[in-house]
Write an enzyme that holds these catalytic residues in place. Structure first.
Site, mmCIF file in Angstrom:
data_model
loop_
_atom_site.group_PDB
_atom_site.id
_atom_site.type_symbol
_atom_site.label_atom_id
_atom_site.label_comp_id
_atom_site.label_asym_id
_atom_site.label_seq_id
_atom_site.Cartn_x
_atom_site.Cartn_y
_atom_site.Cartn_z
ATOM 1 N N GLU A 60 22.339 -8.768 -7.353
ATOM 2 C CA GLU A 60 20.800 -8.187 -7.584
ATOM 3 C C GLU A 60 21.047 -6.832 -6.870
ATOM 4 O O GLU A 60 21.577 -6.638 -5.708
ATOM 5 C CB GLU A 60 19.947 -9.163 -7.038
ATOM 6 C CG GLU A 60 18.364 -8.531 -6.888
ATOM 7 C CD GLU A 60 18.163 -7.942 -8.305
ATOM 8 O OE1 GLU A 60 17.410 -6.883 -8.484
ATOM 9 O OE2 GLU A 60 18.069 -8.823 -9.177
ATOM 10 N N ASN A 87 25.286 -2.718 -7.031
ATOM 11 C CA ASN A 87 25.046 -2.327 -8.449
ATOM 12 C C ASN A 87 26.306 -2.840 -9.282
ATOM 13 O O ASN A 87 27.477 -2.160 -9.024
ATOM 14 C CB ASN A 87 25.006 -0.983 -8.376
ATOM 15 C CG ASN A 87 24.868 -0.326 -9.712
ATOM 16 O OD1 ASN A 87 25.018 -0.892 -10.671
ATOM 17 N ND2 ASN A 87 24.389 1.250 -9.771
ATOM 18 N N ASP A 113 15.926 -5.037 -16.723
ATOM 19 C CA ASP A 113 15.085 -4.173 -16.673
ATOM 20 C C ASP A 113 14.929 -3.316 -18.134
ATOM 21 O O ASP A 113 16.152 -2.853 -18.350
ATOM 22 C CB ASP A 113 15.093 -3.084 -15.566
ATOM 23 C CG ASP A 113 14.849 -3.829 -14.048
ATOM 24 O OD1 ASP A 113 14.046 -4.737 -14.168
ATOM 25 O OD2 ASP A 113 15.120 -3.030 -13.078
ATOM 26 N N LYS A 117 11.946 4.431 -21.982
ATOM 27 C CA LYS A 117 12.198 5.831 -22.002
ATOM 28 C C LYS A 117 13.906 6.042 -22.769
ATOM 29 O O LYS A 117 14.581 5.618 -22.041
ATOM 30 C CB LYS A 117 11.887 6.583 -21.284
ATOM 31 C CG LYS A 117 10.384 6.630 -20.869
ATOM 32 C CD LYS A 117 10.112 7.657 -19.917
ATOM 33 C CE LYS A 117 8.474 7.622 -19.382
ATOM 34 N NZ LYS A 117 8.211 8.445 -18.614
ATOM 35 N N ASP A 149 12.615 -11.095 -23.622
ATOM 36 C CA ASP A 149 11.550 -11.002 -24.409
ATOM 37 C C ASP A 149 11.067 -9.946 -25.172
ATOM 38 O O ASP A 149 10.214 -9.643 -25.738
ATOM 39 C CB ASP A 149 10.103 -11.282 -23.508
ATOM 40 C CG ASP A 149 10.049 -10.257 -22.379
ATOM 41 O OD1 ASP A 149 10.858 -9.835 -21.830
ATOM 42 O OD2 ASP A 149 8.744 -10.007 -22.006
#
Length: 227
Positions: A60, A87, A113, A117, A149
């Protein structure tokens, strides 16, 4: 609520040396399930509790979530589970190359995430580099599980895995999307989305015996609009 951090910022570009499996687990040769973007760790905590003959590693990028997850893991005495801060696009490849062949059995990337954009989409987690690193570490029969989702998030991930040509997609009743979570354990986000009456898109890929593609070939497809 999604709490973003920019994985391309200078701080998150510093490589970290992840511990060897012998430092992480009491039974270091047990098969490993790697969860990329483990958030608060509830998924792995429940999974590690019911399937104790496997090792589980959650990675994470949000340090505070790693701290809280590992605290709960310690309280529960789950010695087959660890959470690490890093990361993955910077630090995971080195760890995978040091991992004995066959130890990594399953990889999950769940509700990453979205970075809506267009100019931010390069911050998304599943990149050609990461897929190649995972594919080199997985033996035939190893699995990659993806879910989100948002079609705009999962469709590029699915397409990237498909064009690598080293996976077969597991389909359920002829559908592209699995109707249920194959692990029998839902993430917090998954529960929330379903409670709202919204759809969750899931895909499982099984590693075949084909060679991992060259990075340049995969990148050409990825960045020239095929995906």
């Amino acid at each position: 609520m999604r709490q973003h951090v920019n994985p391309l910022s200078r701080f998150f570009q510093l490589p970290l040396s992840l511990p060897e499996t012998s430092e992480l687990f009491i039974k270091p040769t047990a098969p490993i399930h790697l969860d990329i973007g483990s958030a608060r760790g509830k998924f792995l905590i429940e999974l590690a509790s019911v399937k104790s003959n496997w090792n589980y590693l959650g990675l994470e990028i949000r340090h505070s979530l790693v701290t809280s997850s590992d605290k709960e893991r310690t309280l529960l005495g789950l010695d087959n589970l660890r959470f690490l801060f890093c990361n993955v696009n910077v630090s995971l490849e080195d760890w995978l190359t040091r991992l004995p062949k066959g130890h990594l059995q399953t990889v999950s990337i769940q509700f990453p995430d979205p970075w809506f954009k267009r100019r931010h989409q390069k911050r998304r987690v599943l990149t050609p580099d990461l897929l190649i690193s995972l594919s080199n570490a997985l033996m035939p029969g190893g699995r990659i599980f993806l879910q989100s989702d948002l079609l705009s998030v999962i469709e590029p991930m699915v397409k990237l895995v498909q064009i690598s040509d080293c996976y077969q997609q597991h389909e359920e009743f002829g559908s592209q999307w699995l109707l249920s979570n194959p692990f029998g354990v839902a993430t917090e986000r998954e529960k929330f989305v379903l409670e709202q009456g919204n759809l969750v898109y899931r895909a499982m890929f099984i590693r075949n015996n084909k060679s991992t593609p060259r990075l340049s070939d995969l990148e050409n497809n990825y960045f020239t609009g095929i995906i």
